[in-house]
Design an enzyme around this catalytic site. Structure first.
Site, short mmCIF file in Angstrom:
data_model
loop_
_atom_site.label_atom_id
_atom_site.label_comp_id
_atom_site.label_asym_id
_atom_site.label_seq_id
_atom_site.Cartn_x
_atom_site.Cartn_y
_atom_site.Cartn_z
CG HIS A 308 26.88 -8.55 50.80
ND1 HIS A 308 25.89 -8.33 51.04
CD2 HIS A 308 27.82 -7.91 52.07
CE1 HIS A 308 25.42 -8.27 51.84
NE2 HIS A 308 26.70 -7.82 52.41
CG ASP A 366 32.93 -7.06 57.20
OD1 ASP A 366 32.30 -5.74 58.00
OD2 ASP A 366 32.70 -7.37 56.28
N1 ACO Z 1 37.18 -13.85 47.22
C1 ACO Z 1 37.44 -14.75 46.44
N2 ACO Z 1 35.89 -16.14 45.47
C2 ACO Z 1 35.03 -14.78 46.27
C3 ACO Z 1 34.58 -14.31 46.90
C4 ACO Z 1 35.74 -14.39 47.52
N3 ACO Z 1 35.87 -13.25 49.02
N4 ACO Z 1 33.30 -14.26 47.17
C5 ACO Z 1 32.64 -15.13 46.75
N5 ACO Z 1 33.68 -15.45 45.24
C6 ACO Z 1 33.23 -16.62 44.82
C7 ACO Z 1 33.04 -17.98 45.14
O1 ACO Z 1 34.00 -18.45 45.20
C8 ACO Z 1 32.17 -18.26 43.92
O2 ACO Z 1 32.56 -18.96 42.83
P1 ACO Z 1 32.50 -20.40 41.88
O3 ACO Z 1 30.34 -19.80 41.79
O4 ACO Z 1 32.79 -20.43 41.17
O5 ACO Z 1 31.54 -21.47 42.79
C9 ACO Z 1 31.59 -17.45 43.72
O6 ACO Z 1 32.20 -16.42 44.02
C10 ACO Z 1 30.13 -16.90 44.42
O7 ACO Z 1 30.46 -16.83 45.22
P2 ACO Z 1 29.53 -17.77 47.08
O8 ACO Z 1 30.17 -17.85 48.65
O9 ACO Z 1 28.73 -18.77 46.02
O10 ACO Z 1 28.69 -16.15 47.30
P3 ACO Z 1 28.07 -16.13 48.96
O11 ACO Z 1 26.48 -15.25 48.21
O12 ACO Z 1 27.25 -16.72 49.22
O13 ACO Z 1 29.19 -15.41 49.99
C11 ACO Z 1 30.01 -14.17 50.86
C12 ACO Z 1 29.03 -14.62 49.79
C13 ACO Z 1 30.25 -15.28 52.00
C14 ACO Z 1 30.66 -12.58 51.18
C15 ACO Z 1 31.90 -14.42 50.35
O14 ACO Z 1 31.69 -13.45 48.66
C16 ACO Z 1 33.03 -14.12 51.15
O15 ACO Z 1 33.21 -15.35 51.15
N6 ACO Z 1 33.80 -13.23 51.12
C17 ACO Z 1 34.90 -13.09 51.85
C18 ACO Z 1 34.03 -12.47 53.32
C19 ACO Z 1 33.43 -11.35 53.78
O16 ACO Z 1 34.08 -10.49 53.26
N7 ACO Z 1 32.65 -11.42 54.34
C20 ACO Z 1 31.90 -10.40 54.49
C21 ACO Z 1 30.46 -10.53 54.72
S1 ACO Z 1 29.38 -8.48 54.53
C22 ACO Z 1 28.92 -8.90 56.06
O17 ACO Z 1 28.98 -9.15 56.33
C23 ACO Z 1 29.43 -7.21 56.67
#
Ligand code: ACO
Length: 431
Positions: A308, A366
């Site tokens: 998140h 979620d």
């Molecule tokens: N699985 C694997 N790796 C992940 C995940 C994941 N679900 N989420 C983040 N990471 C990793 C990224 O690859 C990144 O790695 P790096 O530092 O080596 O590049 C690091 O963790 C940080 O990730 P970001 O994308 O920069 O984090 P951000 O805060 O921008 O993204 C997000 C948050 C979009 C929710 C992300 O965690 C994601 O895509 N999760 C899966 C989708 C999801 O569950 N969305 C629901 C969010 S809650 C809502 O909207 C109600």
């Protein structure tokens, strides 16, 4: 200058500027940079709003490090346990919990607005039966402005209020009709003497030839899902609503922009993606393979329902829904549900894996909501629709706050990195 400030020095010129620091009731203080461009001729760059507050708000507070979520100051776990969705709507709208007479009056007004203009039902027939219900939702919410234009003068507080009531009341009816249309069943009219959530579930599941009944345990779990999704401060869809509304667009147009934004799998579409992912993994012995893929920087696969932007701790909403999932499956006699077992296993493995621990990737709201909805009998493609119905109260309140706060039109700046100015070359002279 009174109060705390932050001094910025431009190393190119030696010019310094004291920027005021504003403190909220909770959360980190904020540096006011509104004079920054005027004084330095520089913009600030913060794509994704990692360090930028886009507005002041009194509605919802999140402490992502501590895993805290407050609606108007009240902790989410207390509301999920003790309150109802309509009471939460009142709280979000007016800032205080209602007295009993106020709550009864509010519930009556909302429940008396649940029916749709009959002509709106004709719209559904124009959609393909196999359209995603979220696509229908985007269109139908926007279309509300064509049917309820007697309350569209956003400068009049009473109009704003009437539009708000219409949105809260009619979105469940629109959402349920989207579903009924997609499966070829007749639309079900609302039944106002039922509770808000029970009425919605009845509109989803009732058929003319059979009686509708649902266990109170399942209705309560759904009510909790609604409460937990009601608002979440300046997330992507809420910011979209505020930005769309800042042009003085009508509330139905602004909220339909929010519905569109919510649809994406990185936001509200994740609950659908979680269940698809769990079905794809299929069995506990394949969890390791998917964990490996999620960690592989060359693989675009992410563990849906994990991570998140704000929570770097367990999402408090996920904790509540994990418990609700146990209760729902026990009520249905399905404690051994293979998908739930798989989800628990996945969470456990991810939580002991260095990659997820170091990046602070915990289950988000979620992760368990889809399991509950699926157990209740709601199809996967309706999850995001339901999220949008529940979130509509948050969008409305944020929109109202923005309009009544007389915020100016939202207009981000940019760092232009495209072609420099150049002269047009007529087609016949181009190589
Ligand atoms: N699985 C694997 N790796 C992940 C995940 C994941 N679900 N989420 C983040 N990471 C990793 C990224 O690859 C990144 O790695 P790096 O530092 O080596 O590049 C690091 O963790 C940080 O990730 P970001 O994308 O920069 O984090 P951000 O805060 O921008 O993204 C997000 C948050 C979009 C929710 C992300 O965690 C994601 O895509 N999760 C899966 C989708 C999801 O569950 N969305 C629901 C969010 S809650 C809502 O909207 C109600």
């Amino acid at each position: 200058m009174a109060g705390e400030t932050l001094t910025i020095i431009d190393n190119r010129t030696g010019k310094s500027l004291e920027l005021p620091i504003q403190k909220g009731t909770e959360g980190p203080p904020v540096v006011d940079i509104t004079k920054f461009y005027k004084e330095f001729g520089l913009f600030t760059l913060d794509p994704g709003f990692l360090s930028t507050a886009s507005c002041k708000s009194t509605i919802t507070f999140i402490d992502g490090d501590e895993g805290i979520l407050l609606y108007r100051g009240y902790p989410i776990d207390q509301l999920a346990e003790k309150s109802s969705f309509l009471e939460v709507c009142y709280l979000l709208m007016w800032g205080e919990l209602p007295t009993r007479p106020k709550f009864e009056e509010f519930s009556k007004i909302v429940m008396e607005h649940t029916m749709l203009h009959e002509q709106m039902l004709n719209f559904y027939k124009g959609y393909r039966r196999d359209a995603h219900p979220m696509a229908i939702m985007v269109g139908m919410v926007g279309a509300m402005s064509a049917f309820y234009h007697d309350s569209l003068d956003i400068q009049i507080p009473r109009h704003r209020e009437v539009s708000a009531f219409r949105l809260i009341a009619k979105l469940p009816t629109i959402a349920a009709a989207s579903y009924k249309y997609s499966i070829g069943q007749p639309f079900v009219y609302p039944k106002n003497e039922l509770g808000y959530v029970e009425n919605f579930l009845r509109m989803l599941f009732k058929v003319p030839c059979a009686k509708f009944t649902m266990s109170p345990v399942l209705v309560r779990a759904m009510e909790q899902i609604f409460i937990l999704h009601a608002d979440h401060e300046q997330n992507a869809s809420t910011s979209t609503v505020r930005l769309a509304g800042s042009s003085m667009a009508n509330p139905f147009a602004a909220i339909s922009a929010g519905v569109s934004c919510l649809w994406g799998p990185a936001h509200g579409g994740a609950n659908e993606a979680v269940l698809n992912m769990l079905n794809e993994i299929g069995s506990v012995d394949r969890v390791g393979e998917y964990i490996r893929r999620a960690k592989d920087p060359n693989d675009s696969f992410r563990l849906m329902g994990f991570g998140h932007r704000v929570y770097k701790n367990y999402d408090p909403r996920a904790r509540i829904l994990k418990k609700a999932a146990h209760e729902v499956l026990a009520e249905l006699g399905r404690e051994d549900d293979p998908i739930f077992k798989l989800a628990l296993e996945l969470e456990q493995i991810a939580q002991s894996d260095d990659y997820f621990v170091e990046k602070k990737l915990y289950p988000n709201v979620d992760f368990y909501s889809g399991i509950i909805q699926s157990a209740i009998g709601i199809p996967t493609n309706m999850f995001t629709v339901i999220f949008s119905v529940a979130r509509s109260i948050g969008w409305i309140c944020q929109w109202m706050e923005m309009i009544s706060g007389k915020e100016s039109i939202g207009r981000p700046r940019q760092l232009y990195v495209g072609a420099p100015q150049r002269d047009y070359v007529p087609l016949h002279r181009r190589p």
